[in-house]
Design an enzyme around this catalytic site. Structure first.
Site, mmCIF file in Angstrom:
data_model
loop_
_atom_site.group_PDB
_atom_site.id
_atom_site.type_symbol
_atom_site.label_atom_id
_atom_site.label_comp_id
_atom_site.label_asym_id
_atom_site.label_seq_id
_atom_site.Cartn_x
_atom_site.Cartn_y
_atom_site.Cartn_z
ATOM 1 C CD GLN A 130 -2.358 -1.424 2.660
ATOM 2 O OE1 GLN A 130 -3.445 -0.829 3.226
ATOM 3 N NE2 GLN A 130 -1.826 -2.086 3.519
ATOM 4 C CG ASN A 131 4.112 1.294 2.257
ATOM 5 O OD1 ASN A 131 3.161 1.389 2.868
ATOM 6 N ND2 ASN A 131 5.177 0.394 2.850
ATOM 7 C CG ASP B 33 8.099 3.497 0.699
ATOM 8 O OD1 ASP B 33 8.429 2.424 0.063
ATOM 9 O OD2 ASP B 33 7.608 3.432 2.008
ATOM 10 C CG HIS C 215 -2.947 2.629 -1.798
ATOM 11 N ND1 HIS C 215 -2.979 2.758 -0.285
ATOM 12 C CD2 HIS C 215 -4.050 2.055 -2.063
ATOM 13 C CE1 HIS C 215 -3.896 1.897 -0.073
ATOM 14 N NE2 HIS C 215 -4.627 1.465 -1.122
ATOM 15 N N GLY D 256 2.921 -4.211 8.985
ATOM 16 C CA GLY D 256 2.832 -2.995 9.233
ATOM 17 C C GLY D 256 1.645 -2.229 8.670
ATOM 18 C CB THR D 257 -1.124 -2.719 6.853
ATOM 19 O OG1 THR D 257 -2.362 -1.962 6.356
ATOM 20 C CG2 THR D 257 -1.304 -4.139 6.720
ATOM 21 C CB SER D 258 -4.017 0.411 10.716
ATOM 22 O OG SER D 258 -4.460 1.235 9.374
#
Ligand code: APR
Length: 231
Positions: free
Chosen positions: A86-87, A89, A104, A170-172
């Site tokens: 989803q990053n 970067d 994304h 590391g994702t909510s």
């Protein structure tokens, strides 16, 4: 070869100095999400939106992958690995991972506002008003904003539906459709959740291995376990 699908979010890049979205001091601090990350915000004030992403890009130029990103590169030596991130970067790329789906978008790319097929690399960190595509139209960040379609979701669903194991890092899992992806994983496929805030209340599906550690610690651990249990 076994297929491992990895879904990453902002948390994997936190230790590389890129702020997450929903923790304290998050990226949106000082900015209303609606102003900088929606088509309406872009319509209202494109210069502000460009400047917001210019600052993110400037920070991103300096960032280096951490042990979490690097462990996923190691994993590729033993399994077929597909990263769905989803990053926006480019730290998975910088680390050296091969198969990366950006759900994304990508902050180091721009896109035409009249032809979404025209996508360009951004050299350096600036994208400005009057920067145009080859058809003469203003360029925008190649980012999926709130309220926009997620064109890569279908290929991501196909990949996860075929997984032998899934890592979620590391994702909510607060934002759909990305958050719904794990629902497409085969029911017998093990799921590993690596997030310092993972706890007994984190419910994704049955039989999730929860590793409540930072990415730089938890990802190498799980990667090592997968490799040593391979045969
Ligand atoms: N290592 C691993 N995970 C971490 C770390 C770390 N060092 N630090 C924080 N986290 C976890 C948090 O516990 C949280 O669960 O990373 C997660 C970050 O969640 P969000 O900030 O909500 O980020 P993400 O899930 O990627 O957001 C999804 O929402 O804002 C939109 O489009 C944006 O792609 C983004 C999407």
């Amino acid at each position: 070869m076994k297929k491992i699908v990895v879904l990453t979010g902002a948390g994997i890049s936190a230790e590389s100095g890129i702020a997450t979205f929903r923790d304290a001091n998050g990226l949106w601090e000082g900015h209303d999400v609606m102003e900088v990350a929606t088509p309406e915000g872009w319509q209202a004030n494109p210069a502000l939106v460009l400047e917001f992403y210019n600052q993110r890009r400037k920070n991103g130029l300096e960032a280096q992958p951490n042990a979490g990103h690097l462990a996923l590169v190691e994993l590729e030596k033993h399994f077929e690995v597909e990263i769905i991130t989803q990053n926006v970067d480019n730290l998975h790329e910088k680390a050296g991972s091969s198969n990366i789906i950006h759900l994304h978008g990508e902050i180091f790319k721009s896109r035409s506002t009249i032809d979404s097929g025209l996508i360009y690399d951004i050299e350096g960190w600036e994208l400005n008003m009057e920067d145009t595509c080859e058809k003469g139209s203003q360029l925008r960040p190649h980012i999926v904003w709130f309220g926009e379609d997620v064109p890569m979701i279908e290929v991501a669903v196909e990949k996860i539906a075929d997984a032998d194991a899934v890592l979620i890092i590391g994702t909510s899992l607060a934002v759909y459709p990305a958050a719904g992806l794990v629902g497409y994983a085969p029911s017998d496929c093990p799921v590993y959740l690596i997030d310092p805030n993972a706890n007994d209340l984190t419910v994704i599906r049955d039989n999730v291995h929860k590793i409540a550690e930072k990415g730089s610690v938890g990802v190498p651990k799980v990667v090592e376990e997968l490799i040593s249990n391979k045969n």
